[in-house]
Design a protein around this motif. Structure first.
Motif, PDB file in Angstrom:
ATOM      1  N   THR A  81      11.494  -0.734   6.926  1.00  0.00           N
ATOM      2  CA  THR A  81      10.323  -0.679   7.792  1.00  0.00           C
ATOM      3  C   THR A  81       9.507   0.519   7.346  1.00  0.00           C
ATOM      4  O   THR A  81      10.006   1.661   7.354  1.00  0.00           O
ATOM      5  N   ILE A  82       8.296   0.263   6.936  1.00  0.00           N
ATOM      6  CA  ILE A  82       7.466   1.333   6.382  1.00  0.00           C
ATOM      7  C   ILE A  82       6.159   1.418   7.161  1.00  0.00           C
ATOM      8  O   ILE A  82       5.750   0.455   7.811  1.00  0.00           O
ATOM      9  N   ARG A  83       5.508   2.577   7.081  1.00  0.00           N
ATOM     10  CA  ARG A  83       4.224   2.776   7.753  1.00  0.00           C
ATOM     11  C   ARG A  83       3.159   3.046   6.698  1.00  0.00           C
ATOM     12  O   ARG A  83       3.317   3.937   5.860  1.00  0.00           O
ATOM     13  N   ALA A  84       2.073   2.269   6.741  1.00  0.00           N
ATOM     14  CA  ALA A  84       0.998   2.411   5.762  1.00  0.00           C
ATOM     15  C   ALA A  84       0.326   3.773   5.889  1.00  0.00           C
ATOM     16  O   ALA A  84       0.011   4.211   7.001  1.00  0.00           O
ATOM     17  N   LEU A  85       0.102   4.415   4.756  1.00  0.00           N
ATOM     18  CA  LEU A  85      -0.561   5.718   4.746  1.00  0.00           C
ATOM     19  C   LEU A  85      -2.045   5.608   4.429  1.00  0.00           C
ATOM     20  O   LEU A  85      -2.846   6.423   4.887  1.00  0.00           O
ATOM     21  N   VAL A  86      -2.420   4.624   3.606  1.00  0.00           N
ATOM     22  CA  VAL A  86      -3.821   4.449   3.201  1.00  0.00           C
ATOM     23  C   VAL A  86      -4.128   2.963   3.144  1.00  0.00           C
ATOM     24  O   VAL A  86      -3.231   2.113   3.193  1.00  0.00           O
ATOM     25  N   LEU A 145       6.435   5.919  -0.579  1.00  0.00           N
ATOM     26  CA  LEU A 145       6.444   4.804  -1.523  1.00  0.00           C
ATOM     27  C   LEU A 145       5.048   4.591  -2.081  1.00  0.00           C
ATOM     28  O   LEU A 145       4.051   4.717  -1.361  1.00  0.00           O
ATOM     29  N   ARG A 146       4.969   4.242  -3.353  1.00  0.00           N
ATOM     30  CA  ARG A 146       3.698   3.959  -3.995  1.00  0.00           C
ATOM     31  C   ARG A 146       3.457   2.450  -4.057  1.00  0.00           C
ATOM     32  O   ARG A 146       4.388   1.672  -4.276  1.00  0.00           O
ATOM     33  N   VAL A 166       0.864  -1.184   0.000  1.00  0.00           N
ATOM     34  CA  VAL A 166       0.000   0.000   0.000  1.00  0.00           C
ATOM     35  C   VAL A 166       0.899   1.231   0.000  1.00  0.00           C
ATOM     36  O   VAL A 166       2.095   1.145   0.285  1.00  0.00           O
ATOM     37  N   ASP A 167       0.332   2.389  -0.324  1.00  0.00           N
ATOM     38  CA  ASP A 167       1.107   3.623  -0.223  1.00  0.00           C
ATOM     39  C   ASP A 167       1.615   3.763   1.204  1.00  0.00           C
ATOM     40  O   ASP A 167       0.847   3.611   2.171  1.00  0.00           O
ATOM     41  N   ALA A 168       2.902   4.059   1.338  1.00  0.00           N
ATOM     42  CA  ALA A 168       3.507   4.050   2.671  1.00  0.00           C
ATOM     43  C   ALA A 168       4.672   5.025   2.737  1.00  0.00           C
ATOM     44  O   ALA A 168       5.123   5.558   1.712  1.00  0.00           O
ATOM     45  N   ASP A 223      12.483  -0.066  -7.710  1.00  0.00           N
ATOM     46  CA  ASP A 223      12.076   0.016  -9.111  1.00  0.00           C
ATOM     47  C   ASP A 223      10.745   0.751  -9.144  1.00  0.00           C
ATOM     48  O   ASP A 223       9.708   0.190  -8.796  1.00  0.00           O
ATOM     49  N   CYS A 224      10.768   2.008  -9.567  1.00  0.00           N
ATOM     50  CA  CYS A 224       9.564   2.847  -9.581  1.00  0.00           C
ATOM     51  C   CYS A 224       9.060   3.084 -10.996  1.00  0.00           C
ATOM     52  O   CYS A 224       8.355   4.068 -11.255  1.00  0.00           O
ATOM     53  N   SER A 225       9.429   2.197 -11.936  1.00  0.00           N
ATOM     54  CA  SER A 225       9.029   2.399 -13.330  1.00  0.00           C
ATOM     55  C   SER A 225       7.512   2.412 -13.494  1.00  0.00           C
ATOM     56  O   SER A 225       6.990   3.042 -14.402  1.00  0.00           O
ATOM     57  N   LEU A 226       6.805   1.731 -12.604  1.00  0.00           N
ATOM     58  CA  LEU A 226       5.344   1.735 -12.659  1.00  0.00           C
ATOM     59  C   LEU A 226       4.794   3.144 -12.496  1.00  0.00           C
ATOM     60  O   LEU A 226       3.825   3.541 -13.153  1.00  0.00           O
ATOM     61  N   VAL A 227       5.424   3.941 -11.633  1.00  0.00           N
ATOM     62  CA  VAL A 227       4.930   5.282 -11.320  1.00  0.00           C
ATOM     63  C   VAL A 227       5.488   6.331 -12.265  1.00  0.00           C
ATOM     64  O   VAL A 227       4.765   7.157 -12.808  1.00  0.00           O
ATOM     65  N   SER A 228       6.817   6.268 -12.485  1.00  0.00           N
ATOM     66  CA  SER A 228       7.479   7.343 -13.223  1.00  0.00           C
ATOM     67  C   SER A 228       7.860   6.979 -14.646  1.00  0.00           C
ATOM     68  O   SER A 228       8.149   7.855 -15.450  1.00  0.00           O
ATOM     69  N   GLY A 229       7.871   5.679 -14.964  1.00  0.00           N
ATOM     70  CA  GLY A 229       8.339   5.268 -16.276  1.00  0.00           C
ATOM     71  C   GLY A 229       9.855   5.229 -16.360  1.00  0.00           C
ATOM     72  O   GLY A 229      10.423   4.839 -17.378  1.00  0.00           O
ATOM     73  N   GLU A 230      10.547   5.621 -15.282  1.00  0.00           N
ATOM     74  CA  GLU A 230      11.997   5.658 -15.242  1.00  0.00           C
ATOM     75  C   GLU A 230      12.523   4.287 -14.825  1.00  0.00           C
ATOM     76  O   GLU A 230      12.179   3.778 -13.767  1.00  0.00           O
TER      77      GLU A 230
END
Length: 755
Positions: free
Chosen positions: A328-333, A316-317, A285-287, A297-304
């Motif tokens: 260690t991440i915290r869920a935003l939504v 993070l998306r 989830v977004d975090a 690898d953020c190619s899904l979001v930015s195409g880069e």
């Protein structure tokens, strides 16, 4: 009334009660849209044509509390928006209309059961058709008497189970409609196949010279070929949505407050939960990163394609891939509100949008079924009056029933929308509504925002050394409460300075940020707002009680492809202008670099919306391209709108299109695909109408056999789908990178138009 009627009613009620979820469950899985509106998504496997869409949408829309109902033919998904309070009887209504339904599960990765059923039916009908054809050849070769009757009976023994099994795809759909007093597109097909079989069985029983089991089974075989190819090609067009769904993580390791660990399905992850993300896992989830550092690898979001380094504080998306280290991440939504879920919803909304062409085709398809039966019946009566030959009259009526099936018309528009949505997605462009593509093709004016739209929106403060450290720290604290690109630049530049305590911090879109420290009122933003007697020509400033404290100077660079995209839009004859809250000198410099003659500087959010409305009143159809909080009113007011994925949430939600990659080439590319899809829709409608205009009279005149009619009808549907697949989505020539790296600014670019 039949004595079994009460039993049937009880059976139907029990079946609905067993399959329908409780109101509490429906409320839990529905999604809140605001203003007291919720949305429920249902899966309805029986949807397969334009008449089904019209029937379901009209039936559900009549329910109390239902605001809107939309059917997506490709996903066989029904999205219903309803008012909070009393749950509408969605499942009961769908059952009454003849459609089995269950809750839509976006995370399910199930085998394509429909394709499996179609292939099995196709194989059995093909095997039966080949064997019956061999037996028929013996009859045609001169078999007489008991030998001929034997061949006919063997043909009947082969055809009967084949028709019962392979034909149930059509028979089941037709019967469900008839039980509810409605006719669908499968009804004329079923009648045609059963009439051909019944006529053949009659001839066999009465020792007739000819039987047509080969025609009935082969007819079904060709119909199934068309239905299977149609299904395969539609699924192929939807691979983009399926690929997105596969990127969603199935679950994640959640770290509890007491230190224990639980692996939870993604749907059960709630905002605030801490998640342990190992290398090689996708973000569920977004975090926000709390501990650790890694490359993603953020190619899904930015195409880069290059990995992006993340550290504590980074956002993070959902769907991005953790490559190198544990985090260690915290869920935003929640999962249903994540970026990945939003993209899937936009893709499906693009496929199911109600364009003018779609509404015309749906209405025509809904009227077609009764018209088909009337035409076939009149044809039968006419041939009986002319020839008196019952056998020939029935044969011609069967051909008319088959050849006039409006499957091609029902597919003409939605299949193009599916392909167009996929092509746009492959180019990093998401569509929130299928009708937006139609509106985009109509535009004659393009209105651009500047900061974050024509520029990358990542300005750098260049005079930080000339500002006192305590003044810069004060500005940084205020800027941290805004998402405007210039605010981020100030916050970054002053991040290491000692922070000051402020209160009553608030943002005024279009003006800036203000805060209090004791009796003092500080303002950071437009000079004419922050400073008493301030000049709009001055850039972004900090003031105390209306007195000037410091001015901030920035530099930014144009988006990749900005120069080339503006040139391509100009070549199409579109008028362009820039609307910005920045100073006239800065806006003029940028407009000149892009070759845009018309621009307005120093405008507020309301001024932007008013200018867009003014263009509309003048008969123009403007496209608004913007990214910020201050652009949202103009995005809503425009004929169609577009925003980058980096836009503020309110701007992204207001836009019809969202482009994921940095390049501005998304604007002319989306325009080209929209124009091409409109052209293909018109071609498909012409093909569908032209096919019937030519085929129906020929069939009525008796020049078409049922077998040829089945082949023609199937080919018309396949032709419409194949024509839609011609839509291309390549971005075309590479955008000049030199323009993309051009720096605009120095000491003046980008005053804080909406800090």
């Amino acid at each position: 009334m039949s004595c079994c009627a009460p039993t049937e009613i009880v059976s139907d009620i029990e079946r609905v009660e067993r399959s329908a979820p409780s109101p509490e469950e429906m409320l839990l899985v529905s999604r809140a849209l605001g203003d007291g509106i919720r949305q429920s998504d249902l899966s309805v496997p029986g949807v397969h044509c334009g008449a089904c869409i019209q029937k379901i949408e009209s039936g559900l829309s009549k329910l109390d509390g239902v605001v809107a109902a939309r059917v997506n033919l490709s996903t066989r998904r029904v999205s219903v928006r309803w008012r909070e309070g009393k749950m509408p009887p969605l499942f009961e209504t769908l059952d009454r209309l003849g459609y089995e339904a269950h809750l839509f599960d976006p995370a399910a990765d199930k085998k394509d059961e429909t394709l499996g059923e179609l292939i099995r039916a196709l194989g059995i009908s093909g095997f039966a058709a080949a064997n019956v054809m061999l037996l028929s050849m013996s009859v045609w070769s001169g078999a007489e008497g008991s030998t001929r009757d034997m061949f006919h009976w063997v043909s009947a023994l082969i055809a009967t189970p084949a028709l019962a099994f392979a034909g149930r795809i059509f028979f089941r759909s037709a019967w469900n409609g008839l039980k509810r007093g409605r006719a669908n597109m499968d009804l004329p097909i079923s009648i045609g196949v059963l009439l051909a079989y019944g006529m053949s069985l009659y001839e066999t029983i009465h020792h007739g010279q000819h039987a047509y089991f080969d025609a009935s089974v082969t007819l079904l075989f060709f119909l199934l070929i068309g239905r299977t190819l149609d299904h395969v090609m539609r699924e192929r067009a939807r691979e983009a949505v399926k690929g997105l769904a596969r990127l969603a993580a199935r679950g994640a390791m959640v770290l509890r407050p007491d230190g224990s660990r639980d692996y939870l399905p993604t749907e059960e992850i709630e905002p605030g939960m801490r998640i342990l993300l190992a290398a090689g896992e996708r973000v569920p989830v977004d975090a926000q990163v709390e501990e650790g550092a890694s490359d993603l690898d953020c190619s899904l979001v930015s195409g880069e394609s290059a990995p992006q380094h993340v550290a504590p504080g980074a956002t993070l998306r959902a769907g991005t891939l953790n490559l190198t280290g544990p985090l260690t991440i915290r869920a935003l939504v929640a999962a249903k509100d994540s970026f990945l879920a939003e993209m899937v919803r936009m893709m499906e909304a693009a496929e199911g949008g109600r364009t003018v062409y779609r509404r015309i085709a749906d209405r025509a398809s809904a009227l077609y079924a009764p018209l088909v039966h009337l035409t076939a019946f009149v044809t039968f009566l006419g041939w009986m009056a002319v020839s008196g030959d019952l056998h020939r009259s029935i044969t011609i009526a069967i051909a008319v029933l088959i050849i006039t099936c409006p499957c091609a018309l029902g597919l003409a528009v939605p299949i193009v929308q599916v392909v167009a949505a996929r092509r746009l997605f492959e180019s990093g462009i998401m569509v929130k509504d299928g009708s937006a593509m139609e509106r985009l093709a109509e535009i004659d004016t393009v209105v651009f925002d500047k900061t974050g739209t024509l520029t990358v929106g990542a300005p750098r403060l260049v005079n930080a050394n000339a500002i006192q450290s305590n003044t810069l720290a004060l500005a940084a604290v205020m800027a941290a409460h805004s998402r405007h690109p210039l605010s981020k630049a100030i916050a970054t530049a002053g991040a290491s300075a000692p922070h000051q305590a402020l209160s009553d911090i608030r943002e005024l879109p279009g003006y800036g940020v203000e805060a209090r420290a004791g009796e003092n009122l500080y303002r950071l933003g437009r000079a004419d707002w922050a400073v008493s007697g301030g000049n709009a020509e001055t850039g972004t400033v900090l003031s105390r009680n209306g007195q000037f404290l410091a001015e901030f100077e920035f530099e930014d660079r144009l988006r990749d492809g900005a120069v080339e995209s503006v040139r391509r839009l100009g070549d199409l004859g579109l008028q362009m202008e820039v609307l910005s809250g920045d100073r006239p000198a800065a806006v003029a410099k940028l407009s000149s670099a892009l070759g845009i003659q018309a621009f307005r500087a120093g405008v507020l959010p309301g001024d932007k919306a008013e200018r867009v409305t003014e263009l509309t009143r003048d008969g123009r159809k403007p496209l608004m391209v913007g990214d910020g909080l201050n652009d949202a009113p103009a995005l809503v007011a425009a004929h169609v709108s577009m925003a980058p994925a980096t836009a503020a949430d309110v701007g992204r939600n207001a836009a019809d299109f969202v482009f994921l990659r940095e390049s501005l080439s998304a604007v002319p590319l989306a325009l080209r695909i929209s124009k091409d899809s409109g052209r293909l829709i018109r071609q498909n409608l012409t093909l569908a109408v032209g096919y019937n205009a030519i085929a129906v009279p020929i069939a009525i005149l008796g020049h078409v056999t049922p077998l040829v009619a089945a082949l023609a009808m199937s080919l018309s549907s396949v032709l419409v789908v194949a024509n839609a697949l011609r839509l291309k989505g390549a971005a075309g020539p590479a955008i000049a990178q030199a323009a993309g790296n051009t720096k605009i600014g120095g000491s003046t670019l980008g005053s804080m138009e909406a800090v």
